[in-house]
Design a protein around this motif. Structure first.
Motif, PDB file in Angstrom:
ATOM      1  N   ARG A 296       0.836  -1.201   0.000  1.00 60.75           N
ATOM      2  CA  ARG A 296       0.000   0.000   0.000  1.00 60.75           C
ATOM      3  C   ARG A 296       0.873   1.253   0.000  1.00 60.75           C
ATOM      4  NH1 ARG A 296      -5.211   1.350   1.243  1.00 60.75           N
ATOM      5  NH2 ARG A 296      -5.668  -0.831   1.721  1.00 60.75           N
ATOM      6  N   GLU A 297       1.943   1.246   0.782  1.00 58.32           N
ATOM      7  CA  GLU A 297       2.836   2.403   0.800  1.00 58.32           C
ATOM      8  C   GLU A 297       3.431   2.659  -0.588  1.00 58.32           C
ATOM      9  OE1 GLU A 297       5.616   3.093   4.002  1.00 58.32           O
ATOM     10  OE2 GLU A 297       4.769   1.398   5.118  1.00 58.32           O
ATOM     11  N   TRP A 298       3.884   1.598  -1.223  1.00 60.16           N
ATOM     12  CA  TRP A 298       4.491   1.764  -2.553  1.00 60.16           C
ATOM     13  C   TRP A 298       3.463   2.209  -3.583  1.00 60.16           C
ATOM     14  CZ3 TRP A 298       9.282   2.124  -4.378  1.00 60.16           C
ATOM     15  CH2 TRP A 298      10.325   1.791  -3.513  1.00 60.16           C
ATOM     16  N   SER A 299       2.276   1.661  -3.514  1.00 65.35           N
ATOM     17  CA  SER A 299       1.242   2.050  -4.471  1.00 65.35           C
ATOM     18  C   SER A 299       0.906   3.530  -4.324  1.00 65.35           C
ATOM     19  CB  SER A 299       0.001   1.187  -4.255  1.00 65.35           C
ATOM     20  OG  SER A 299      -0.942   1.388  -5.280  1.00 65.35           O
ATOM     21  N   GLN A 300       0.785   3.999  -3.084  1.00 69.51           N
ATOM     22  CA  GLN A 300       0.467   5.398  -2.850  1.00 69.51           C
ATOM     23  C   GLN A 300       1.612   6.302  -3.273  1.00 69.51           C
ATOM     24  OE1 GLN A 300      -0.531   5.298   1.320  1.00 69.51           O
ATOM     25  NE2 GLN A 300      -2.691   4.828   0.928  1.00 69.51           N
ATOM     26  N   ALA A 301       2.852   5.873  -3.009  1.00 69.01           N
ATOM     27  CA  ALA A 301       4.006   6.685  -3.390  1.00 69.01           C
ATOM     28  C   ALA A 301       4.117   6.809  -4.907  1.00 69.01           C
ATOM     29  CB  ALA A 301       5.280   6.076  -2.810  1.00 69.01           C
ATOM     30  N   LEU A 302       3.888   5.724  -5.605  1.00 74.13           N
ATOM     31  CA  LEU A 302       3.952   5.762  -7.079  1.00 74.13           C
ATOM     32  C   LEU A 302       2.843   6.629  -7.647  1.00 74.13           C
ATOM     33  CD1 LEU A 302       4.746   1.991  -7.713  1.00 74.13           C
ATOM     34  CD2 LEU A 302       6.241   3.910  -8.302  1.00 74.13           C
ATOM     35  N   ARG A 303       1.638   6.496  -7.094  1.00 75.37           N
ATOM     36  CA  ARG A 303       0.527   7.313  -7.585  1.00 75.37           C
ATOM     37  C   ARG A 303       0.821   8.804  -7.389  1.00 75.37           C
ATOM     38  NH1 ARG A 303      -5.166   6.993  -8.157  1.00 75.37           N
ATOM     39  NH2 ARG A 303      -5.748   8.910  -9.246  1.00 75.37           N
ATOM     40  N   ALA A 304       1.456   9.132  -6.269  1.00 75.95           N
ATOM     41  CA  ALA A 304       1.738  10.538  -5.975  1.00 75.95           C
ATOM     42  C   ALA A 304       2.743  11.151  -6.946  1.00 75.95           C
ATOM     43  CB  ALA A 304       2.258  10.676  -4.547  1.00 75.95           C
ATOM     44  N   LEU A 305       3.547  10.327  -7.609  1.00 76.49           N
ATOM     45  CA  LEU A 305       4.529  10.851  -8.558  1.00 76.49           C
ATOM     46  C   LEU A 305       3.884  11.381  -9.832  1.00 76.49           C
ATOM     47  CD1 LEU A 305       7.402   8.224  -8.286  1.00 76.49           C
ATOM     48  CD2 LEU A 305       7.372  10.546  -7.363  1.00 76.49           C
ATOM     49  N   GLY A 306       2.669  10.925 -10.117  1.00 79.82           N
ATOM     50  CA  GLY A 306       1.976  11.413 -11.314  1.00 79.82           C
ATOM     51  C   GLY A 306       2.752  11.129 -12.586  1.00 79.82           C
ATOM     52  N   PRO A 307       2.897  12.141 -13.470  1.00 83.78           N
ATOM     53  CA  PRO A 307       3.583  11.929 -14.752  1.00 83.78           C
ATOM     54  C   PRO A 307       5.053  11.547 -14.612  1.00 83.78           C
ATOM     55  CG  PRO A 307       2.290  13.959 -14.775  1.00 83.78           C
ATOM     56  CD  PRO A 307       2.318  13.486 -13.363  1.00 83.78           C
ATOM     57  N   ALA A 308       5.644  11.785 -13.444  1.00 85.39           N
ATOM     58  CA  ALA A 308       7.054  11.431 -13.242  1.00 85.39           C
ATOM     59  C   ALA A 308       7.240   9.937 -12.988  1.00 85.39           C
ATOM     60  CB  ALA A 308       7.616  12.230 -12.066  1.00 85.39           C
ATOM     61  N   ARG A 309       6.151   9.212 -12.872  1.00 85.14           N
ATOM     62  CA  ARG A 309       6.230   7.774 -12.606  1.00 85.14           C
ATOM     63  C   ARG A 309       6.759   7.038 -13.834  1.00 85.14           C
ATOM     64  NH1 ARG A 309       1.444   7.390 -11.250  1.00 85.14           N
ATOM     65  NH2 ARG A 309       0.422   6.293 -12.956  1.00 85.14           N
ATOM     66  N   SER A 310       7.638   6.062 -13.592  1.00 85.45           N
ATOM     67  CA  SER A 310       8.135   5.220 -14.683  1.00 85.45           C
ATOM     68  C   SER A 310       8.086   3.771 -14.229  1.00 85.45           C
ATOM     69  CB  SER A 310       9.568   5.602 -15.073  1.00 85.45           C
ATOM     70  OG  SER A 310      10.514   5.016 -14.190  1.00 85.45           O
ATOM     71  N   ASP A 311       8.373   2.865 -15.142  1.00 83.52           N
ATOM     72  CA  ASP A 311       8.350   1.447 -14.794  1.00 83.52           C
ATOM     73  C   ASP A 311       9.749   0.895 -14.537  1.00 83.52           C
ATOM     74  OD1 ASP A 311       9.427   1.313 -17.321  1.00 83.52           O
ATOM     75  OD2 ASP A 311       7.793   0.159 -18.205  1.00 83.52           O
ATOM     76  N   ASP A 312      10.709   1.781 -14.351  1.00 83.02           N
ATOM     77  CA  ASP A 312      12.076   1.378 -14.059  1.00 83.02           C
ATOM     78  C   ASP A 312      12.263   1.289 -12.545  1.00 83.02           C
ATOM     79  OD1 ASP A 312      15.082   2.571 -13.416  1.00 83.02           O
ATOM     80  OD2 ASP A 312      15.044   1.108 -15.052  1.00 83.02           O
ATOM     81  N   TRP A 313      12.552   0.101 -12.040  1.00 86.10           N
ATOM     82  CA  TRP A 313      12.635  -0.099 -10.603  1.00 86.10           C
ATOM     83  C   TRP A 313      13.709   0.771  -9.959  1.00 86.10           C
ATOM     84  CZ3 TRP A 313      11.340  -0.799  -5.921  1.00 86.10           C
ATOM     85  CH2 TRP A 313      12.268  -1.139  -4.946  1.00 86.10           C
ATOM     86  N   ASP A 314      14.913   0.802 -10.531  1.00 85.80           N
ATOM     87  CA  ASP A 314      15.992   1.563  -9.911  1.00 85.80           C
ATOM     88  C   ASP A 314      15.627   3.042  -9.800  1.00 85.80           C
ATOM     89  OD1 ASP A 314      17.676  -0.640  -9.544  1.00 85.80           O
ATOM     90  OD2 ASP A 314      18.455  -0.489 -11.588  1.00 85.80           O
ATOM     91  N   ALA A 315      15.042   3.593 -10.868  1.00 89.87           N
ATOM     92  CA  ALA A 315      14.657   5.009 -10.841  1.00 89.87           C
ATOM     93  C   ALA A 315      13.559   5.257  -9.825  1.00 89.87           C
ATOM     94  CB  ALA A 315      14.210   5.455 -12.232  1.00 89.87           C
ATOM     95  N   MET A 316      12.581   4.360  -9.761  1.00 90.35           N
ATOM     96  CA  MET A 316      11.473   4.562  -8.842  1.00 90.35           C
ATOM     97  C   MET A 316      11.880   4.308  -7.393  1.00 90.35           C
ATOM     98  SD  MET A 316       8.940   5.757 -10.504  1.00 90.35           S
ATOM     99  CE  MET A 316      10.286   6.710 -11.254  1.00 90.35           C
ATOM    100  N   ARG A 317      12.874   3.463  -7.188  1.00 81.93           N
ATOM    101  CA  ARG A 317      13.368   3.284  -5.820  1.00 81.93           C
ATOM    102  C   ARG A 317      13.939   4.599  -5.308  1.00 81.93           C
ATOM    103  NH1 ARG A 317      17.200   2.972  -2.364  1.00 81.93           N
ATOM    104  NH2 ARG A 317      17.273   1.337  -0.755  1.00 81.93           N
TER     105      ARG A 317
END
Length: 365
Positions: A296-317
């Motif tokens: 849930r924490e990760w889902s909320q954090a990714l959603r909060a990034l909006g257009p800056a979200r990517s599917d690259d794990w290293d970048a999103m970490r």
């Protein structure tokens, strides 16, 4: 009063399942002390515990099964009056017979169910698969053209299982259980179905959902697959946190299912299961639960990034490291290092796709 469960998941030594009084006390608790005999919740719980014992080849003492004699005496009338529960009733009877209680009742029940055409009342393929499985175990093979192909088609879309969806998760693992007769027959699954199981395992580990992850691991074992050490170690640690209290749990809100599935995995790996049941009478199964899961924490954090979200794990970490707790970060890091298909899982979990602009306007034109 409670006792602590200490279990190991990684030993491969073949040992018989518990033959002491533990199984007697376990079945007595489920049959007599948790729900009213024969109600839908009683049927569900007892079908689960008996089914797991039968699937793992437990040698249950005859005296332990005798606690179900009053149910068997009423089962035929119960089926006739409550045919809407026919799958649950037949499930309990089939597993009692498999565990060594000869009644011949399952065959007669199956004949009646087929004659009355109750399988036609089922609304989805997973229920039909359960019916086909139960009727076959009762000695009546029923043809359901295209059912296996549809189940495999559903299970062969891995991205479905990278997102939180309890219905899809349940359907995937149970489709595997039914197709493989709960480990009784050799099961060769397409590579995409195995990928789906690994996707679901990644999700369950990130969610720290030991109940679901244990079912994924059982399904993988049925398919002849080795278990990731990360998952086995996590499940062993969780199993050590169980407490069995000598208090009733009348609403089934405890962790009984989680406990049963952890024992199922133990038995599937050839180890002794249900070995630490002490005392008699009511039992409730307790396990600490996280208030907020890392998923849930990760889902909320990714959603909060909006257009800056990517599917690259290293970048999103890097982008989410300050948005999630230290625990959530550590769980995700361990998953990235030890969960098969984690990169593919994260690509789907990140949900970077967007609907085309103007599609709604074009639809109204």
């Amino acid at each position: 009063m409670s006792n602590v469960i200490r279990l190991a998941f990684r030993s491969q030594s073949a040992r018989p399942l518990s033959q002491d009084g533990g199984l007697h006390r376990l079945l007595e608790a489920f049959a007599l002390h948790r729900r009213r005999t024969g109600d839908p919740f009683w049927l569900k719980e007892n079908a689960e515990v008996l089914g797991i014992l039968a699937a793992t080849g437990a040698r249950v003492p005859v005296a332990a099964l005798a606690v179900y004699r009053p149910f068997l005496d009423e089962a035929a009338d119960m089926l006739a009056f409550h045919p809407q529960y026919y799958r649950l009733i037949l499930n309990v009877v089939v597993n009692l017979e498999a565990l060594g209680m000869p009644t011949g009742l399952s065959t007669r029940m199956a004949e009646w169910i087929i004659t009355e055409d109750w399988p036609a009342s089922e609304v989805n393929d997973l229920q039909r698969a359960e019916v086909r499985h139960l009727l076959a175990r009762a000695g009546h093979k029923v043809e359901m053209p295209g059912l296996t192909e549809r189940l495999l088609g559903f299970a062969s879309r891995p991205q479905t299982f990278a997102l939180p969806n309890p219905r899809a998760a349940y359907d995937l693992v149970h489709a595997v259980f039914y197709l493989g007769d709960y480990g009784r027959t050799s099961l060769q699954l397409p590579s995409q179905v195995l990928e789906s199981l690994h996707m679901l395992g990644c999700l369950a580990h990130l969610d720290q959902n030991a109940d679901l992850l244990a079912e994924v691991c059982v399904a993988l074992r049925h398919a002849g697959q080795d278990l990731p050490a990360l998952w086995a170690d996590y499940l062993a640690a969780e199993a050590g946190k169980f407490r069995i209290d000598s208090r009733p749990c009348p609403d089934s809100s405890d962790a009984y299912h989680n406990y049963l599935v952890s024992q199922w995995l133990i038995g599937t790996m050839g180890n002794a299961a249900f070995t630490e049941i002490h005392g008699s009478g009511p039992m409730s199964f307790r396990l600490p639960v996280l208030h907020v899961s890392p998923l849930r924490e990760w889902s909320q954090a990714l959603r909060a990034l909006g257009p800056a979200r990517s599917d690259d794990w290293d970048a999103m970490r890097k982008a989410c490291a300050t948005r999630v707790s230290a625990h959530a970060l550590a769980v995700a890091d361990s998953g990235a290092a030890g969960s098969p298909e984690f990169a593919a899982f994260f690509r789907a979990f990140a949900r970077t796709g967007a609907m085309p602009e103007g599609s709604a306007r074009r639809g109204r034109a």
